[in-house]
Design an enzyme around this catalytic site. Structure first.
Site, PDB file in Angstrom:
ATOM      1  N   THR A  32       0.832  -1.221   0.000  1.00 31.57           N
ATOM      2  CA  THR A  32       0.000   0.000   0.000  1.00 31.57           C
ATOM      3  C   THR A  32       0.862   1.265   0.000  1.00 31.57           C
ATOM      4  O   THR A  32       0.486   2.278  -0.587  1.00 31.57           O
ATOM      5  CB  THR A  32      -0.939   0.012   1.220  1.00 31.57           C
ATOM      6  OG1 THR A  32      -0.171  -0.335   2.399  1.00 31.57           O
ATOM      7  CG2 THR A  32      -2.076  -0.988   1.052  1.00 31.57           C
ATOM      8  N   ASN A  34       3.776   1.462  -1.473  1.00 36.03           N
ATOM      9  CA  ASN A  34       4.254   1.590  -2.848  1.00 36.03           C
ATOM     10  C   ASN A  34       3.221   2.332  -3.702  1.00 36.03           C
ATOM     11  O   ASN A  34       3.560   3.215  -4.486  1.00 36.03           O
ATOM     12  CB  ASN A  34       4.503   0.214  -3.483  1.00 36.03           C
ATOM     13  CG  ASN A  34       5.526  -0.618  -2.722  1.00 36.03           C
ATOM     14  OD1 ASN A  34       6.263  -0.096  -1.897  1.00 36.03           O
ATOM     15  ND2 ASN A  34       5.547  -1.917  -2.988  1.00 36.03           N
ATOM     16  N   TYR A 106      10.279 -12.940   6.048  1.00 36.29           N
ATOM     17  CA  TYR A 106       9.598 -11.827   6.733  1.00 36.29           C
ATOM     18  C   TYR A 106       9.727 -11.915   8.243  1.00 36.29           C
ATOM     19  O   TYR A 106       9.636 -12.992   8.818  1.00 36.29           O
ATOM     20  CB  TYR A 106       8.094 -11.850   6.413  1.00 36.29           C
ATOM     21  CG  TYR A 106       7.769 -11.505   4.986  1.00 36.29           C
ATOM     22  CD1 TYR A 106       7.555 -10.192   4.609  1.00 36.29           C
ATOM     23  CD2 TYR A 106       7.661 -12.504   4.027  1.00 36.29           C
ATOM     24  CE1 TYR A 106       7.244  -9.873   3.288  1.00 36.29           C
ATOM     25  CE2 TYR A 106       7.354 -12.203   2.709  1.00 36.29           C
ATOM     26  CZ  TYR A 106       7.143 -10.876   2.353  1.00 36.29           C
ATOM     27  OH  TYR A 106       6.844 -10.570   1.053  1.00 36.29           O
ATOM     28  N   ASN A 170      -4.767  -8.671  -3.387  1.00 34.93           N
ATOM     29  CA  ASN A 170      -3.385  -9.049  -3.066  1.00 34.93           C
ATOM     30  C   ASN A 170      -3.307 -10.319  -2.226  1.00 34.93           C
ATOM     31  O   ASN A 170      -2.821 -10.307  -1.083  1.00 34.93           O
ATOM     32  CB  ASN A 170      -2.705  -7.890  -2.345  1.00 34.93           C
ATOM     33  CG  ASN A 170      -1.463  -7.433  -3.090  1.00 34.93           C
ATOM     34  OD1 ASN A 170      -0.833  -8.229  -3.803  1.00 34.93           O
ATOM     35  ND2 ASN A 170      -1.106  -6.173  -2.938  1.00 34.93           N
ATOM     36  N   GLY A 232      -0.533 -10.133 -15.340  1.00 32.66           N
ATOM     37  CA  GLY A 232       0.878 -10.150 -15.735  1.00 32.66           C
ATOM     38  C   GLY A 232       1.053  -9.416 -17.061  1.00 32.66           C
ATOM     39  O   GLY A 232       0.569  -8.296 -17.229  1.00 32.66           O
ATOM     40  N   ALA A 260       6.355  -4.810  -7.211  1.00 33.73           N
ATOM     41  CA  ALA A 260       5.496  -3.616  -7.250  1.00 33.73           C
ATOM     42  C   ALA A 260       4.853  -3.380  -8.616  1.00 33.73           C
ATOM     43  O   ALA A 260       4.345  -2.283  -8.872  1.00 33.73           O
ATOM     44  CB  ALA A 260       6.237  -2.363  -6.792  1.00 33.73           C
ATOM     45  N   GLY A 262       2.026  -4.722  -9.675  1.00 34.18           N
ATOM     46  CA  GLY A 262       0.606  -4.497  -9.390  1.00 34.18           C
ATOM     47  C   GLY A 262       0.376  -3.209  -8.607  1.00 34.18           C
ATOM     48  O   GLY A 262      -0.587  -2.477  -8.869  1.00 34.18           O
ATOM     49  N   ASP A 263       1.257  -2.916  -7.659  1.00 41.59           N
ATOM     50  CA  ASP A 263       1.100  -1.701  -6.832  1.00 41.59           C
ATOM     51  C   ASP A 263       1.212  -0.442  -7.692  1.00 41.59           C
ATOM     52  O   ASP A 263       0.463   0.525  -7.510  1.00 41.59           O
ATOM     53  CB  ASP A 263       2.186  -1.639  -5.749  1.00 41.59           C
ATOM     54  CG  ASP A 263       2.239  -2.897  -4.894  1.00 41.59           C
ATOM     55  OD1 ASP A 263       1.206  -3.583  -4.770  1.00 41.59           O
ATOM     56  OD2 ASP A 263       3.330  -3.193  -4.354  1.00 41.59           O
TER      57      ASP A 263
HETATM   58  P1  ADP Z   1       1.174  -8.485  -9.326  1.00 39.53           P
HETATM   59  O1  ADP Z   1       2.560  -7.955  -9.459  1.00 39.53           O
HETATM   60  O2  ADP Z   1       0.384  -7.742  -8.326  1.00 39.53           O
HETATM   61  O3  ADP Z   1       1.075  -9.970  -9.207  1.00 39.53           O
HETATM   62  P2  ADP Z   1       0.424  -8.728 -12.128  1.00 39.53           P
HETATM   63  O4  ADP Z   1       1.448  -9.764 -12.389  1.00 39.53           O
HETATM   64  O5  ADP Z   1      -0.969  -9.083 -12.448  1.00 39.53           O
HETATM   65  O6  ADP Z   1       0.426  -8.123 -10.668  1.00 39.53           O
HETATM   66  O7  ADP Z   1       0.864  -7.458 -12.950  1.00 39.53           O
HETATM   67  C1  ADP Z   1       0.349  -6.177 -12.706  1.00 39.53           C
HETATM   68  C2  ADP Z   1       0.535  -5.331 -13.930  1.00 39.53           C
HETATM   69  O8  ADP Z   1       1.935  -5.166 -14.179  1.00 39.53           O
HETATM   70  C3  ADP Z   1      -0.036  -5.926 -15.191  1.00 39.53           C
HETATM   71  O9  ADP Z   1      -1.383  -5.566 -15.388  1.00 39.53           O
HETATM   72  C4  ADP Z   1       0.849  -5.310 -16.239  1.00 39.53           C
HETATM   73  O10 ADP Z   1       0.376  -4.003 -16.533  1.00 39.53           O
HETATM   74  C5  ADP Z   1       2.184  -5.194 -15.553  1.00 39.53           C
HETATM   75  N1  ADP Z   1       3.039  -6.358 -15.850  1.00 39.53           N
HETATM   76  C6  ADP Z   1       3.326  -7.389 -15.059  1.00 39.53           C
HETATM   77  N2  ADP Z   1       4.183  -8.250 -15.668  1.00 39.53           N
HETATM   78  C7  ADP Z   1       4.438  -7.730 -16.889  1.00 39.53           C
HETATM   79  C8  ADP Z   1       5.251  -8.108 -18.008  1.00 39.53           C
HETATM   80  N3  ADP Z   1       5.972  -9.226 -17.996  1.00 39.53           N
HETATM   81  N4  ADP Z   1       5.251  -7.293 -19.082  1.00 39.53           N
HETATM   82  C9  ADP Z   1       4.527  -6.154 -19.102  1.00 39.53           C
HETATM   83  N5  ADP Z   1       3.757  -5.735 -18.089  1.00 39.53           N
HETATM   84  C10 ADP Z   1       3.705  -6.505 -17.002  1.00 39.53           C
END
Ligand code: ADP
Length: 304
Positions: A32, A34, A106, A170, A232, A260, A262-263
């Protein structure tokens, strides 16, 4: 009181990150925090429609807690709602690198942040100034059950009074007694949120969603008017007032460290959404920021 703050609620920790020579560098991060850190860089601070960005948490009264607070303040984030507790200190995590694979250890079980929702009057006072309150499943996970209920009640009250609530589930099973407890608590919190920002991979693993549309529909059914499902490097799925849509991903020039992702996506999305951006523009802003953040090492990077 004017509702002019983006108030993130959760835990910031000491981060110990390895350098190439085997030494560790100390920093501060937490999901949060971040998002607040990136939101502060994106939201206008002054002028009409200017935003304060604040953090609601708890830290100790020791030197490392003071240093963490200074770090947060130096980032332009208001710490008026960070409680001080003489009996506790801040949590810590350490990153291990084994042939490029990161793992985390942690020390947070007894952190001051676990007490952040102890005082209902303090929660209400902080939320009275919030135009947007941002919480995550990690925020919920670190709280005792009664405190979690107190936080949700305070969010519900703030929402009735005009505050928008944004929530990133999360999902972190290690922080919960079991997956069922995690899913129940996250679903309960989603019912109090206007905007839910889940990551499909986690949701599929724990809720069994077959595709991102199912995740969007499930949180929409829980009550969120807007759901943004990250996936992702894949396309981003939204459900806004019942309408599903898919949005293009933004390719990252290089993937160095996905910490970070997703953050930062959430901060980029929310800052644009709170401005005049369309849904598609806000998704592009979130994905664009995340793509830049993962091109550099660390959670908090000056991504332009
Ligand atoms: P978290 O890190 O919370 O698990 P995600 O993996 O779903 O979240 O990714 C969050 C956002 O980060 C995605 O919607 C995308 O915009 C970006 N992202 C994550 N991985 C990639 C990647 N390999 N290439 C481009 N963008 C990415």
């Amino acid at each position: 009181m004017a509702r002019d703050s983006f108030l993130a609620i959760g835990e910031c920790m000491v981060e110990m990150a390895p350098e190439a020579d085997g030494r560790y560098v100390m920093g501060f991060a937490g999901d949060t925090l971040n998002t607040a850190w990136y939101a502060r860089r994106l939201l206008p601070a002054t002028g009409p429609g200017g935003w304060r960005v604040g953090y609601l948490s708890a830290v100790g009264t020791d030197a490392i807690s003071n240093r963490m607070l200074r770090f947060i303040e130096d980032a332009g984030i208001d710490t008026a709602h960070v409680a001080r507790r003489a009996d506790r200190s801040v949590g810590l995590y350490l990153i291990e690198l084994d042939r490029g694979e990161r793992s985390f250890a942690y020390w947070r079980a007894n952190s001051a942040a676990r007490m952040l929702a102890e005082d209902g009057a303090a929660l209400a006072a902080a939320l009275a100034g919030a135009r947007l309150a941002y919480v995550s499943g990690i925020t919920l996970a670190i709280l005792a059950e009664a405190d979690r209920a107190r936080l949700l009640a305070a969010l519900a009250e703030a929402r009735r009074a005009g505050c928008t609530v944004a929530f990133d589930p999360n999902l972190r099973p290690r922080l919960w007694p079991d997956s069922a407890a995690m899913c129940a608590a996250v679903s309960a919190a989603a019912a109090h949120a206007d905007i839910v920002l889940p990551s499909f991979e986690d949701e599929a693993a724990h809720f069994g969603d077959p595709d991102p549309e199912a995740t969007a529909r499930r949180y929409g059914a829980a009550g969120a008017r807007l759901v943004v499902v990250k996936d992702g490097p894949g396309t981003i799925t939204t459900q806004a007032d019942g309408t599903l849509a898919r949005h293009p991903a933004v390719a990252a020039a290089s993937v160095v460290d996905t910490t970070a992702a997703g953050d930062s996506f959430n901060a980029g999305f929310l800052a644009a959404h709170l401005g005049a951006a369309s849904l598609a523009e806000a998704v592009a802003a979130g994905a664009g920021l995340a793509a830049r953040v993962i091109g550099q090492r660390g959670a908090l990077v000056e991504a332009g």
